[in-house]
Design a protein around this motif. Structure first.
Motif, PDB file in Angstrom:
ATOM      1  N   ALA A 302     -23.852  11.357 -16.428  1.00 13.99           N
ATOM      2  CA  ALA A 302     -25.185  11.309 -15.812  1.00 13.99           C
ATOM      3  C   ALA A 302     -25.663   9.884 -15.539  1.00 13.99           C
ATOM      4  O   ALA A 302     -26.584   9.678 -14.746  1.00 13.99           O
ATOM      5  CB  ALA A 302     -26.190  12.028 -16.706  1.00 13.99           C
ATOM      6  N   ARG A 336     -34.508  10.358 -27.076  1.00 11.15           N
ATOM      7  CA  ARG A 336     -35.545   9.379 -26.740  1.00 11.15           C
ATOM      8  C   ARG A 336     -34.920   8.158 -26.051  1.00 11.15           C
ATOM      9  O   ARG A 336     -33.940   7.592 -26.540  1.00 11.15           O
ATOM     10  CB  ARG A 336     -36.216   8.953 -28.047  1.00 11.15           C
ATOM     11  CG  ARG A 336     -37.462   8.158 -27.838  1.00 11.15           C
ATOM     12  CD  ARG A 336     -38.667   9.050 -28.040  1.00 11.15           C
ATOM     13  NE  ARG A 336     -39.864   8.271 -28.230  1.00 11.15           N
ATOM     14  CZ  ARG A 336     -40.824   8.159 -27.299  1.00 11.15           C
ATOM     15  NH1 ARG A 336     -40.709   8.749 -26.137  1.00 11.15           N
ATOM     16  NH2 ARG A 336     -41.905   7.457 -27.561  1.00 11.15           N
ATOM     17  N   TYR A 337     -35.478   7.815 -24.897  1.00  9.73           N
ATOM     18  CA  TYR A 337     -35.036   6.681 -24.079  1.00  9.73           C
ATOM     19  C   TYR A 337     -33.627   6.825 -23.514  1.00  9.73           C
ATOM     20  O   TYR A 337     -33.011   5.839 -23.132  1.00  9.73           O
ATOM     21  CB  TYR A 337     -35.181   5.341 -24.814  1.00  9.73           C
ATOM     22  CG  TYR A 337     -36.585   5.055 -25.245  1.00  9.73           C
ATOM     23  CD1 TYR A 337     -37.613   5.057 -24.315  1.00  9.73           C
ATOM     24  CD2 TYR A 337     -36.901   4.815 -26.569  1.00  9.73           C
ATOM     25  CE1 TYR A 337     -38.920   4.828 -24.700  1.00  9.73           C
ATOM     26  CE2 TYR A 337     -38.212   4.583 -26.965  1.00  9.73           C
ATOM     27  CZ  TYR A 337     -39.212   4.594 -26.021  1.00  9.73           C
ATOM     28  OH  TYR A 337     -40.499   4.363 -26.403  1.00  9.73           O
ATOM     29  N   ASP A 339     -32.312   7.553 -20.556  1.00  9.25           N
ATOM     30  CA  ASP A 339     -32.705   7.751 -19.158  1.00  9.25           C
ATOM     31  C   ASP A 339     -31.705   8.569 -18.336  1.00  9.25           C
ATOM     32  O   ASP A 339     -32.115   9.368 -17.506  1.00  9.25           O
ATOM     33  CB  ASP A 339     -32.929   6.392 -18.471  1.00  9.25           C
ATOM     34  CG  ASP A 339     -34.098   5.648 -19.065  1.00  9.25           C
ATOM     35  OD1 ASP A 339     -35.009   6.310 -19.589  1.00  9.25           O
ATOM     36  OD2 ASP A 339     -34.109   4.409 -19.027  1.00  9.25           O
ATOM     37  N   PRO A 340     -30.402   8.357 -18.511  1.00 13.09           N
ATOM     38  CA  PRO A 340     -29.463   9.108 -17.664  1.00 13.09           C
ATOM     39  C   PRO A 340     -29.727  10.613 -17.690  1.00 13.09           C
ATOM     40  O   PRO A 340     -29.604  11.280 -16.676  1.00 13.09           O
ATOM     41  CB  PRO A 340     -28.100   8.788 -18.272  1.00 13.09           C
ATOM     42  CG  PRO A 340     -28.279   7.471 -18.924  1.00 13.09           C
ATOM     43  CD  PRO A 340     -29.694   7.441 -19.408  1.00 13.09           C
ATOM     44  N   THR A 342     -32.677  12.173 -19.289  1.00  5.88           N
ATOM     45  CA  THR A 342     -34.088  12.593 -19.162  1.00  5.88           C
ATOM     46  C   THR A 342     -34.527  12.606 -17.696  1.00  5.88           C
ATOM     47  O   THR A 342     -35.263  13.495 -17.283  1.00  5.88           O
ATOM     48  CB  THR A 342     -35.058  11.695 -19.962  1.00  5.88           C
ATOM     49  OG1 THR A 342     -34.727  10.357 -19.732  1.00  5.88           O
ATOM     50  CG2 THR A 342     -34.997  11.949 -21.431  1.00  5.88           C
ATOM     51  N   PHE A 343     -34.064  11.635 -16.915  1.00 10.05           N
ATOM     52  CA  PHE A 343     -34.469  11.606 -15.502  1.00 10.05           C
ATOM     53  C   PHE A 343     -34.025  12.879 -14.771  1.00 10.05           C
ATOM     54  O   PHE A 343     -34.590  13.225 -13.748  1.00 10.05           O
ATOM     55  CB  PHE A 343     -33.850  10.388 -14.797  1.00 10.05           C
ATOM     56  CG  PHE A 343     -34.708   9.148 -14.813  1.00 10.05           C
ATOM     57  CD1 PHE A 343     -34.936   8.465 -15.985  1.00 10.05           C
ATOM     58  CD2 PHE A 343     -35.276   8.644 -13.651  1.00 10.05           C
ATOM     59  CE1 PHE A 343     -35.705   7.310 -16.016  1.00 10.05           C
ATOM     60  CE2 PHE A 343     -36.054   7.496 -13.657  1.00 10.05           C
ATOM     61  CZ  PHE A 343     -36.270   6.821 -14.842  1.00 10.05           C
ATOM     62  N   LYS A 344     -32.967  13.511 -15.275  1.00  4.90           N
ATOM     63  CA  LYS A 344     -32.428  14.659 -14.542  1.00  4.90           C
ATOM     64  C   LYS A 344     -32.878  15.997 -15.110  1.00  4.90           C
ATOM     65  O   LYS A 344     -32.487  17.050 -14.607  1.00  4.90           O
ATOM     66  CB  LYS A 344     -30.905  14.601 -14.565  1.00  4.90           C
ATOM     67  CG  LYS A 344     -30.333  13.462 -13.755  1.00  4.90           C
ATOM     68  CD  LYS A 344     -28.824  13.495 -13.819  1.00  4.90           C
ATOM     69  CE  LYS A 344     -28.201  12.343 -13.082  1.00  4.90           C
ATOM     70  NZ  LYS A 344     -28.516  11.021 -13.646  1.00  4.90           N
ATOM     71  N   LYS A 346     -35.784  17.725 -15.222  1.00  8.40           N
ATOM     72  CA  LYS A 346     -36.576  18.623 -14.357  1.00  8.40           C
ATOM     73  C   LYS A 346     -35.721  19.108 -13.204  1.00  8.40           C
ATOM     74  O   LYS A 346     -35.791  20.275 -12.813  1.00  8.40           O
ATOM     75  CB  LYS A 346     -37.798  17.886 -13.797  1.00  8.40           C
ATOM     76  CG  LYS A 346     -38.690  17.328 -14.848  1.00  8.40           C
ATOM     77  CD  LYS A 346     -39.854  18.235 -15.137  1.00  8.40           C
ATOM     78  CE  LYS A 346     -40.656  17.877 -16.371  1.00  8.40           C
ATOM     79  NZ  LYS A 346     -40.554  16.567 -16.973  1.00  8.40           N
ATOM     80  N   HIS A 363     -36.687  17.223 -26.113  1.00  5.83           N
ATOM     81  CA  HIS A 363     -36.669  15.764 -26.132  1.00  5.83           C
ATOM     82  C   HIS A 363     -36.886  15.332 -27.575  1.00  5.83           C
ATOM     83  O   HIS A 363     -37.910  15.664 -28.182  1.00  5.83           O
ATOM     84  CB  HIS A 363     -37.794  15.251 -25.237  1.00  5.83           C
ATOM     85  CG  HIS A 363     -37.702  13.790 -24.952  1.00  5.83           C
ATOM     86  ND1 HIS A 363     -36.621  13.224 -24.325  1.00  5.83           N
ATOM     87  CD2 HIS A 363     -38.556  12.766 -25.211  1.00  5.83           C
ATOM     88  CE1 HIS A 363     -36.820  11.921 -24.199  1.00  5.83           C
ATOM     89  NE2 HIS A 363     -37.974  11.614 -24.737  1.00  5.83           N
TER      90      HIS A 363
END
Ligand code: SF4
Ligand code: SF4
Lengths: 401, 461
Positions: A302, A336-337, A339-340, A342-344, A346, A363
């Motif tokens: 990701a 937590r943090y 990004d690879p 969490t950004f995806k 939704k 999360h």
């Protein structure tokens, strides 16, 4: 019912640090690798002992790591940095040098921080983000050669092609056997759970590869004896769940434990600490570049962006695995943090919704403080899936009537 | 009590009117008279927030009105949104880029390149009559959209909230990704699920780890730049030649040279010739992209050097600078401290590594322009290993005669946060200068508590 070989694996894992220590006394070198596209066969073929440094679940180490790499770095990397700071992990203690890749920027930063603060010798493999371009493949091939050169320097010997071929064959066998075993956990009346297979996969990150293959083959033989024909069925009365998202390394079993405790059954994953890295790895050419490119050609991690949603291999693979495992819902784990992933979250949720597959994002971090909140959400999700499948079943009965 | 507004004083008008025109990319010209009119009549009406006296936002009741460049950069800032709208009406192509990168290939391809801060500025300027709080509220609301569609831990969202909502006519999202920013590539990728399908997406892949010495990495990045220009050409419908790229390099080198000379001139002065905010806006001109118009920036920059040289020669002290201020050097991405409040506390900001790193990186003008650009970009001091970056920073700290160093990172900026401690560690070890790591809340108004921490550091100095 228990698989006897799994006991053996556990025992061998306990003995492993001592074994590594002895091997080092005999002149072998241990390479700790961290990342998502590190071509392990090259490390192995050079006579090094590869161990994956992937530890999690210890909030105290996360705190320690934050002192060096800031509290804004992902929990996983913070714990790794913390583990290097404390140097108590029996596997980390045995590492002679480290191999990182730059797939995820945070992983890359960890290499820099560990190198700086703990004076570790670190080799880093560059990874292209436009990974599907020919130019990117050429770049990565060069990087693989450079990575090999740096390892050769440390091995004080060149990489032997026949040794590489042997390592590739061994790793191919491991991957093949793992895939065969993986089917059993998702089957009806399964004799091995996903959790057991997951632990087994992670044991391979630390054990001697030849021995690991043999343990896998013994496990498979046992499974075949207990269940000749594993059949995966969707309506087996369980809430069949699939885990996706940020990796869940050794030591972190919070979410997995919660799912089990509320009656959910995990039947598949596409975690980078699970089965995913072992899938679709097709080495076409026995050379450092050939091996590395096969790694890059797998389902992309990701952290490597891909700009066309319709042809995204990661989502395609997710659909494929969901259908193979006949999972009814996805628990999408984000650290937590991280990004690879969490950004995806939704986006993945919306994509799966189109196929009628619900997704719950969890999360979390390694602290225990969110345990109850997580449990409540997972429980509700498991319940929702149960109700949904009961309704579907009833509708089926009515339709048949 | 009503809001107090700053007004330019007529006393300085005559002197200002003697200064140069600003010439824009399209050849149009704005005279000092027109600028004066805008700053005193039109601007305050449209953007009262920019004239609001609000120390929290660094807006003083008085400004350096005798420095014409200060007025001109204010003018360019205030007219930014209108100018972008006009550029779009005329069919100009606009790209979203990353901070910390040069824009030579975009200039070559006749595309305006806007980094995140400028995209926000464009959006901010679309609504008139807002005070600071209203403008901030509007900005936050729009960011919520991106947080919702991506992650509330996002710092950089690739302009998603503006482009996907259809607020800004950006044609292409094409930043150098991974270069210093953890979030931007995910922000670019997120556009793939947004409703606007006509915006082009492109990742200029900046490879990592000691890449400047690797011919294959330079070649790969050069190939990224070639493809970038190809993508920009698809939008504009023109064909950018290598000669265009070379010309763009020459133009930007001129800006970089002038920007560097200006900064060094500033540093050479015994007393700071401007305050922190003016210094920052002057030096920022060097990269020529800061006002969305390369030629306009260049024309203001050329004139600025003259004014600063004069001030240095005559020992003129910048507006509101105290005697013997503590000199602070700022590290970290996309960030800064409140200049005026820090000045009130006894300090002055004498430099930053962000933006400055690529301003000091001149590109070779002979040979394959893509290769040259790639090589220089991979050599940006800011993007090097911890040790290399720290050593370059130490050089800048020494040149600027800084007394203290603050490493700032935004709340969600993992990449910069992760190396903050080792970098300040080296700086402290090798220079003995006090350092401080400061975390900024994401995108909000600056807080009292944040300033208190900065002030405590200044006091300690
Ligand atoms: S992918 Fe996520 S968990 Fe893994 S290193 Fe990157 S940020 Fe951390
Ligand atoms: S502050 Fe950091 S994460 Fe945010 S845009 Fe800048 S570099 Fe990216």
């Amino acid at each position: 019912m228990s698989i006897k070989t799994l006991e053996k694996v556990r025992k061998r894992l306990e003995e492993r640090p001592e074994e590594l220590k002895r091997a080092r006394e005999d002149g072998r070198k241990v390479v700790g690798w961290v990342g998502y596209n590190v071509p392990e066969e090259i490390i192995h073929a050079l006579g090094f002992i590869p161990v994956r440094i992937a530890v999690g679940g210890d909030d105290r180490l996360v705190e320690v790591g934050a002192r060096y790499a800031s509290s804004k770095t992902c929990v996983f990397i913070r714990e790794i940095v913390g583990a290097f700071a404390e140097n108590q992990d029996p596997f980390i203690q045995q590492t002679d040098f480290l191999a990182f890749d730059a797939t995820c920027l945070q992983n890359y930063r960890a290499a820099e921080v560990i190198e700086y603060f703990f004076k570790k010798d670190v080799v880093v493999l560059g990874v292209p983000r436009n990974f599907d371009w020919d130019e990117a493949k050429q770049y990565f091939a060069h990087e693989a050669n450079e990575f090999t050169r740096l390892l050769e320097e440390r091995a004080e010997a060149p990489l032997d092609a026949s040794r590489l071929a042997e390592s590739v064959a061994l790793y191919n066998d491991i991957r093949k056997t793992l895939k065969s075993i993986y089917v059993f956990q998702a089957a009806k009346d399964n004799v091995i759970s996903w959790e057991e297979v997951y632990d087994l996969i992670q044991a391979g990150e630390l054990l001697d590869k030849q021995e690991y293959l043999s343990l896998l083959q013994q496990t498979l033989a046992e499974l075949q004896e207990l269940q000749q024909n594993p059949v995966i069925e969707g309506d087996d009365g369980n809430s069949r769940l699939f885990i996706s998202g940020s990796l869940i390394p050794r030591g972190d079993r919070k979410l997995i434990g919660i799912i089990k405790s509320v009656g959910g059954r995990i039947v598949g994953d596409d975690l980078w600490s699970g089965i995913l890295p072992h899938l679709d790895l097709d080495i076409k050419e026995i050379s450092p570049a050939g091996v590395a490119l096969a790694y890059l050609n797998r389902t992309p991690h990701a952290a490597l962006p891909y700009l066309d949603l319709a042809s995204d291999k990661r989502l395609k693979k997710l659909h494929e695995l969901l259908s193979e495992s006949k999972a009814q819902g996805v628990i999408y784990h984000t650290l937590r943090y991280c990004d690879p992933f969490t950004f995806k979250a939704k986006e993945t949720k919306n994509v799966l919704a189109k196929s009628g597959i619900p997704l719950l994002e969890i999360h979390t971090e390694y602290a225990g403080s969110d345990y109850e909140a997580m449990k409540t959400r997972v429980e509700a999700f498991v319940e929702m899936i149960k109700i949904k499948s009961e309704i579907t079943e009833e509708e089926g009965v009515l339709a048949d009537a | 009590m009503g809001t107090q507004l700053f007004r330019y004083s007529e006393d300085n008008k005559e002197k200002f009117l003697e200064s140069d025109n600003i010439t824009f990319n399209d050849g149009s010209v704005v005279t000092p008279e027109e600028i004066w009119h805008y700053l005193t009549v039109e601007g305050p009406e449209k953007y009262p927030g920019s004239f609001e006296v609000n120390l929290y936002q660094g807006n003083r009741a008085s400004r350096d009105e005798t420095l014409p460049t200060s007025l001109k950069t204010h003018y360019l800032g205030l007219t930014f949104s209108d100018r972008m709208e006009k550029a779009k009406d005329r069919g100009k192509s606009i790209a979203f880029i990353q901070g910390g990168q040069a824009v030579d290939p975009y200039t070559a391809a006749d595309t305006i390149a806007l980094r995140p801060g400028l995209v926000n500025q464009w959006y901010g300027g679309l609504e008139h009559g807002n005070d600071i709080n209203k403008a901030n509220l509007r900005r936050r609301k729009s960011k919520e959209k991106a947080f919702h569609d991506m992650s509330f831990e996002a710092c950089q969202t690739g302009g998603y909230e503006h482009v996907q909502e259809g607020d800004l006519r950006i044609d292409v999202i094409a930043p150098y990704t991974v270069l210093r920013c953890s979030d931007v590539s995910y922000g670019v990728e997120a556009h793939r699920h947004g409703p606007k399908k006509d915006v082009k997406l492109f990742n200029v892949d900046y490879p990592l780890r000691y890449q400047a010495d690797k011919p294959w990495a330079i070649e790969y990045f050069a190939q990224n730049l070639r493809r970038l220009v190809g993508t920009l050409d698809e939008v504009t419908g023109r064909v950018t030649t290598e000669e265009d790229v070379t010309k763009a390099i020459q133009l930007h080198n001129e800006g970089r040279r002038l920007g560097t000379e200006l900064a060094e001139l500033w540093w050479s002065a015994d007393v700071p010739p401007t305050n922190s905010a003016d210094r920052a806006s002057l030096v920022a001109l060097g990269n020529l992209e800061v006002h969305g118009d390369v030629q306009a920036s260049l024309s203001v920059l050329k004139e600025a050097k003259k004014f600063i040289a004069e001030r240095v020669r005559n020992g003129v002290k910048g507006h509101a600078v105290i005697d013997n201020p503590k000199r602070i050097f700022i590290l970290g991405s996309c960030v800064g401290i409140n200049g005026s409040r820090s000045e009130d506390a006894g300090a002055i900001v004498v430099g930053r590594d962000d933006q400055w790193s690529h301003c000091t990186s001149l590109v070779e003008e002979e040979g394959d322009p893509y290769y040259n650009l790639a090589k220089t970009t991979l050599e940006y001091p800011y993007e090097q290993s911890i040790e290399k970056r720290a050593h370059w920073t130490i050089e800048q700290i020494r040149k600027s005669r800084a007394d203290g160093v603050i490493f700032i990172h935004n709340w969600g900026c993992n990449t910069q946060a992760a190396v903050a401690r080792p970098i300040v560690d080296i700086i402290k070890r090798e220079t003995g200068i006090p350092t401080y790591i400061h975390e900024l809340e994401l995108g909000g108004l600056q807080h009292e508590q944040e300033q208190n921490r900065v002030n405590a550091f200044i006091e300690m100095l």
